[in-house]
Design a protein around this motif. Structure first.
Motif, PDB file in Angstrom:
ATOM      1  N   ARG A   1       0.856  -1.187   0.000  1.00 45.23           N
ATOM      2  CA  ARG A   1       0.000   0.000   0.000  1.00 45.23           C
ATOM      3  C   ARG A   1       0.890   1.234   0.000  1.00 45.23           C
ATOM      4  O   ARG A   1       1.927   1.261   0.660  1.00 45.23           O
ATOM      5  N   ARG A   2       0.494   2.242  -0.785  1.00 42.95           N
ATOM      6  CA  ARG A   2       1.279   3.470  -0.873  1.00 42.95           C
ATOM      7  C   ARG A   2       1.194   4.209   0.463  1.00 42.95           C
ATOM      8  O   ARG A   2       0.127   4.646   0.897  1.00 42.95           O
ATOM      9  N   ALA A   3       2.353   4.342   1.120  1.00 41.56           N
ATOM     10  CA  ALA A   3       2.382   4.919   2.461  1.00 41.56           C
ATOM     11  C   ALA A   3       2.803   6.382   2.483  1.00 41.56           C
ATOM     12  O   ALA A   3       2.348   7.147   3.333  1.00 41.56           O
ATOM     13  N   ALA A   4       3.706   6.789   1.574  1.00 43.09           N
ATOM     14  CA  ALA A   4       4.204   8.169   1.587  1.00 43.09           C
ATOM     15  C   ALA A   4       4.646   8.559   0.185  1.00 43.09           C
ATOM     16  O   ALA A   4       5.115   7.719  -0.582  1.00 43.09           O
ATOM     17  N   VAL A   5       4.486   9.847  -0.148  1.00 41.12           N
ATOM     18  CA  VAL A   5       4.875  10.354  -1.468  1.00 41.12           C
ATOM     19  C   VAL A   5       5.520  11.725  -1.310  1.00 41.12           C
ATOM     20  O   VAL A   5       5.332  12.402  -0.300  1.00 41.12           O
ATOM     21  N   ARG A   6       6.285  12.127  -2.345  1.00 42.98           N
ATOM     22  CA  ARG A   6       6.877  13.470  -2.371  1.00 42.98           C
ATOM     23  C   ARG A   6       7.239  13.799  -3.804  1.00 42.98           C
ATOM     24  O   ARG A   6       7.756  12.955  -4.545  1.00 42.98           O
ATOM     25  N   SER A   7       6.950  15.030  -4.218  1.00 41.29           N
ATOM     26  CA  SER A   7       7.287  15.500  -5.558  1.00 41.29           C
ATOM     27  C   SER A   7       8.055  16.799  -5.440  1.00 41.29           C
ATOM     28  O   SER A   7       7.692  17.686  -4.653  1.00 41.29           O
ATOM     29  N   SER A   8       9.128  16.930  -6.233  1.00 37.89           N
ATOM     30  CA  SER A   8       9.911  18.161  -6.207  1.00 37.89           C
ATOM     31  C   SER A   8       9.116  19.331  -6.766  1.00 37.89           C
ATOM     32  O   SER A   8       9.446  20.488  -6.513  1.00 37.89           O
ATOM     33  N   GLY A   9       8.061  19.039  -7.527  1.00 39.10           N
ATOM     34  CA  GLY A   9       7.238  20.106  -8.079  1.00 39.10           C
ATOM     35  C   GLY A   9       6.201  20.652  -7.122  1.00 39.10           C
ATOM     36  O   GLY A   9       5.450  21.559  -7.470  1.00 39.10           O
ATOM     37  N   GLY A  10       6.113  20.077  -5.915  1.00 36.70           N
ATOM     38  CA  GLY A  10       5.126  20.542  -4.939  1.00 36.70           C
ATOM     39  C   GLY A  10       4.043  19.502  -4.721  1.00 36.70           C
ATOM     40  O   GLY A  10       4.264  18.479  -4.073  1.00 36.70           O
ATOM     41  N   ASP A  11       2.854  19.751  -5.278  1.00 37.13           N
ATOM     42  CA  ASP A  11       1.732  18.834  -5.103  1.00 37.13           C
ATOM     43  C   ASP A  11       1.987  17.520  -5.827  1.00 37.13           C
ATOM     44  O   ASP A  11       2.656  17.477  -6.877  1.00 37.13           O
ATOM     45  N   TRP A  12       1.434  16.464  -5.274  1.00 37.41           N
ATOM     46  CA  TRP A  12       1.552  15.145  -5.885  1.00 37.41           C
ATOM     47  C   TRP A  12       0.730  15.114  -7.170  1.00 37.41           C
ATOM     48  O   TRP A  12      -0.434  15.522  -7.183  1.00 37.41           O
ATOM     49  N   PRO A  13       1.318  14.666  -8.290  1.00 32.52           N
ATOM     50  CA  PRO A  13       0.577  14.638  -9.561  1.00 32.52           C
ATOM     51  C   PRO A  13      -0.731  13.857  -9.448  1.00 32.52           C
ATOM     52  O   PRO A  13      -0.788  12.793  -8.826  1.00 32.52           O
ATOM     53  N   ASN A  14      -1.782  14.414 -10.065  1.00 34.91           N
ATOM     54  CA  ASN A  14      -3.121  13.840  -9.918  1.00 34.91           C
ATOM     55  C   ASN A  14      -3.231  12.419 -10.443  1.00 34.91           C
ATOM     56  O   ASN A  14      -3.935  11.583  -9.867  1.00 34.91           O
ATOM     57  N   MET A  15      -2.563  12.114 -11.534  1.00 29.10           N
ATOM     58  CA  MET A  15      -2.725  10.807 -12.153  1.00 29.10           C
ATOM     59  C   MET A  15      -2.030   9.696 -11.379  1.00 29.10           C
ATOM     60  O   MET A  15      -2.437   8.536 -11.444  1.00 29.10           O
ATOM     61  N   LEU A  16      -0.989  10.028 -10.641  1.00 31.87           N
ATOM     62  CA  LEU A  16      -0.224   8.997  -9.948  1.00 31.87           C
ATOM     63  C   LEU A  16      -1.006   8.424  -8.774  1.00 31.87           C
ATOM     64  O   LEU A  16      -1.905   9.064  -8.220  1.00 31.87           O
TER      65      LEU A  16
END
Length: 787
Positions: free
Chosen positions: A291-306
């Protein structure tokens, strides 16, 4: 392309002395520099033979170049270099003279300049006072600076400001900048980053005026990358694993890796790990149970499609790469290789970010178990992952796996402790004719650490209610287990209907015995505080005793809140000290709050007084709002999410017992009054419409009143209470407790109490301040109803 790109002079050679010689070898004309070199005025030198100035030099020698010694006016002899040039169509020859020392220096400078411009290991740039490039060499590992370019045409704006500030400081002060670090992101090659060791020198003309700067650059990118990797390892060691929450640990890992190591990152954990259990050791395709527990994107918000945090990882086909990751290897995959791994176009938008260029997958393995997978993407703006990057991520993943496993095991143990704690506390509120209660418990730090705080509300005979709150020393399973033993002891002692001070004395003895059984080598310390309150709805009196516990707060029916002034005894386990009781009147509609010190913020007595006053104000506001007790309890405790101590809170609201439902009489110690007692009881049962209980009640009253008058003396009290059961109480001045026994066939007596027990739903006896009270309860028939 030639390695030399230069504008203007490439050296700083001194101006030569020029002498024009006629056919006879006499000086026909000379330059100012020649006059200065010879130390005489030009007019005085014209017409003189050149051999006077250069002894030993004949006219014939003026056909070549060489060295000679120049005789100055002062008589000094200076070595010079000369070069003779014939002027076509003219009898004159031009002799150029240069001091030998100046010539040597010029040749050395020119050689050095050529060496710097032609070598390919050290970057060399000459800039003018406007910082435009005058000369630059060509180094394959460094970005090429076009002729005449400014820094802003080849470097990111953020880097330009730092570099220009350094160059202009050297131009202004003349103080060299030596071996300073400069980070460069190129505009001409967007995917490249460099780290240079930069030295800057100011260039000056003969008058000392600045003409530009010379910049020497050494490529330190490898050392910079190595330092970055070392720094990332260090940050992983100090910043990941601070929390014992599995999800927070995963988020700390994602925040560490993005953007420092990748552009887009996700940490997927085993579903079992998230629950505190060990993950399955089965490898292969299909449902990975991640299960996806944590995310981070250098662009700021997490991309919607991912794939979003919390979502399960869908099934994957069986591929060698997947098996390798499950087996503990870190795998680097390019963009094309990702499609081969997924093999399903519908999965691409869930896992591949926009502009993806390179992917690295690293497993988190601890004790042979796959706890989760780290997935990092680099997009088109960054270099693809290398094997060195994979090795670094493997090290970080190994450290993170230990932290995640520690968090997992803590989650499991904490869940067990909290389950135990919850099971040991009351399951729900107590609601009787006399009182309504609601309690809540909150572990320290919003759930991070369970402890030994507890509360209880115990329904006793004659509609009385015991309320208790306590705080056991320590935290964890040990404190919870001790709390369970004390709560059980309090329930048992309360069922014996002991007064509050006597109950605490027995509890103090129990804690002292438990403390003696504890193992000091393991830090087992048994102790605590307790507050016990006994409420009688008939008299509306509440009797309290405290063993080192904070005082309760009473909110009157009118809304006035105040702490109860107690005389607290020592904490439990001290032994040898008495406990004192305090009695307060609680009119119907009053609210009583019992709590542990987790509800108070202060450490000194002044702080505690202020905290009690603050809490009293909050309780008064809850009372005024008419908020239900359970909501009030939750709201008061939930506001203390960051409390350093666990908290227990018990709220009780007294309810009205109608006077018409209570009947009391007092009779002298005269057996002839037994009939009066029976008549009084039967008359009240008739008023209440309880004629169905007349026969059994008459027998119970007769037996209890007769025994009291015969063996205890008078006066004898009789009280009937109508509730969900019919309560009959007989009080006498004797402290001797009745004993139930079975009479033999030949015995003339001893059957009365046995008969009472058979006719009652339950019966018992309790001590009072003047003697004892025997009580019975009879179940009301279904046909009986009252308001």
């Amino acid at each position: 392309m030639s390695p030399l790109h230069s504008h203007g002079r490439a050296d700083s050679s001194p101006e030569p002395a020029a002498v024009l010689v006629d056919a006879g070898g006499a000086v026909a004309a000379l330059s100012r520099a020649a006059a200065e070199l010879l130390g005489q005025e030009a007019d005085a030198l014209r017409g003189r033979p050149l051999r006077d100035l250069l002894p030993g030099l004949s006219v014939d020698l003026l056909t070549r170049s060489g060295t000679a010694r120049l005789r100055q006016a002062s008589g000094a002899s200076v070595p010079v270099r000369f070069r003779v040039t014939h002027l076509p169509g003219s009898p004159y020859r031009l002799v150029l003279l240069t001091a030998a020392s100046a010539a040597d220096e010029a040749e050395l400078s020119a050689a050095l300049f050529r060496a710097l411009l032609t070598q390919d290991r050290i970057g060399f740039v000459v800039r003018d006072t406007d910082l435009r490039v005058l000369a630059v060499n060509e180094v394959p590992t460094m970005p090429l600076l076009p002729d005449g370019s400014l820094l802003g045409t080849v470097m990111e704006p953020a880097d330009v400001a730092t570099a220009e500030a350094r160059l202009r400081e050297v131009l202004r002060t003349g103080v060299p900048a030596v071996a300073q670090e400069q980070h460069v992101r190129s505009l001409t090659q967007p995917t490249r980053e460099w780290s240079f060791s930069v030295s800057v020198l100011r260039l000056e003309d003969p008058g000392g005026r600045p003409t530009g700067v010379a910049v020497l650059l050494t490529d330190a990118t490898e050392q910079w990358l190595a330092a970055q990797r070392l720094r990332l390892r260090h940050q992983a060691a100090v910043s990941v694993g601070h929390s014992l929450d599995v999800r927070q640990t995963a988020q700390e890992l994602a925040d560490l890796l993005v953007p420092a190591f990748g552009s887009v990152g996700a940490v997927d954990l085993s579903e079992a790990v998230l629950e505190g259990d060990e993950p399955s050791r089965i490898l292969g395709a299909g449902n990975l149970h991640l299960r996806r527990a944590a995310v981070r994107s250098s662009g700021g918000d997490w991309p919607n499609m991912l794939l979003k945090p919390g979502a399960p990882i869908p099934s994957f086909p069986d591929t060698p790469g997947l098996r390798a990751v499950q087996g503990g290897r870190t795998v680097v995959v390019d963009r094309a290789g990702v499609d081969d791994v997924l093999r399903d176009p519908s999965l691409v938008p869930l896992f591949v970010p926009k502009g993806a260029r390179s992917l690295v997958l690293s497993p988190m393995v601890a004790r042979g178990m796959l706890l989760g997978i780290i997935a990092l993407w680099r997009t088109e703006e960054a270099d693809p992952f290398t094997e060195q990057d994979a090795e670094l991520l493997s090290e970080i993943a190994a450290h993170a796996a230990l932290s995640v496993d520690n968090s997992r095991r803590y989650t499991r143990e904490h869940r067990a402790a909290v389950t135990l704690q919850r099971r040991l506390l009351p399951r729900g509120p107590l609601l009787t004719t006399a009182v309504e209660t609601a309690g809540t418990y909150q572990p320290a730090g919003g759930g991070a650490e369970i402890g030994g705080d507890w509360f209880d509300a115990i329904a006793l005979p004659s509609l009385r209610v015991a309320m208790v709150v306590g705080d056991v020393v320590g935290h964890g399973l040990h404190a919870s287990a001790t709390m369970g033993r004390l709560r059980t002891a309090v329930q048992t002692l309360a069922d014996l209907e002991l007064p509050p001070d006597e109950l605490l004395t027995h509890l103090d003895d129990l804690v002292a015995r438990l403390s003696g059984e504890a193992d000091p080598e393991h830090g087992d310390i048994v102790g605590g505080t307790c507050l016990f309150a006994l409420y009688d709805p008939v008299s509306e009196q509440c009797t309290l005793a405290s063993a080192g516990h904070p005082p309760p707060i009473v909110v009157s029916a009118e809304g006035t809140a105040r702490p109860v002034r107690l005389h607290p005894g020592p904490p439990l386990g001290t032994g040898g000290h008495p406990f004192e009781t305090t009695t307060v009147h609680l009119e119907p509609g009053s609210m009583l709050a019992l709590f542990t010190d987790g509800m108070l913020d202060g450490g000194t007595s002044a702080d505690v007084d202020a905290a009690l006053e603050s809490l009293a104000g909050k309780l008064a506001a809850c009372h005024a709002s008419g908020q239900p007790l359970d909501e009030a309890a939750r709201s008061l405790v939930s506001g203390r999410a960051a409390a350093v101590d666990d908290t227990a809170l018990l709220l009780a609201r007294t309810r009205r017992l109608e006077p018409a439902d209570v009947a009391e009489w007092t009779f002298p110690a005269d057996l002839s009054a037994v009939g009066d007692a029976r008549a009084a009881a039967l008359g009240r049962l008739a008023q209440w419409g309880l004629d169905d209980l007349a026969f059994t009640t008459e027998l119970i009253v007769s037996e209890l009143v007769t025994n009291a008058m015969r063996y205890a003396g008078g006066p004898v009290g009789l009280r009937l209470i109508r509730d969900t059961v019919l309560i009959c109480e007989v009080s006498d001045p004797s402290s001797t407790q009745p004993r139930l026994r079975r009479a033999r066939a030949t015995d003339e007596g001893g059957r009365g109490l046995f008969l009472v027990a058979q006719l009652s739903l339950r019966w018992g006896s309790r001590y009072t301040g003047t003697g004892k009270t025997i009580w019975t309860e009879q179940e009301l028939t279904d046909s009986v109803s009252y308001t």
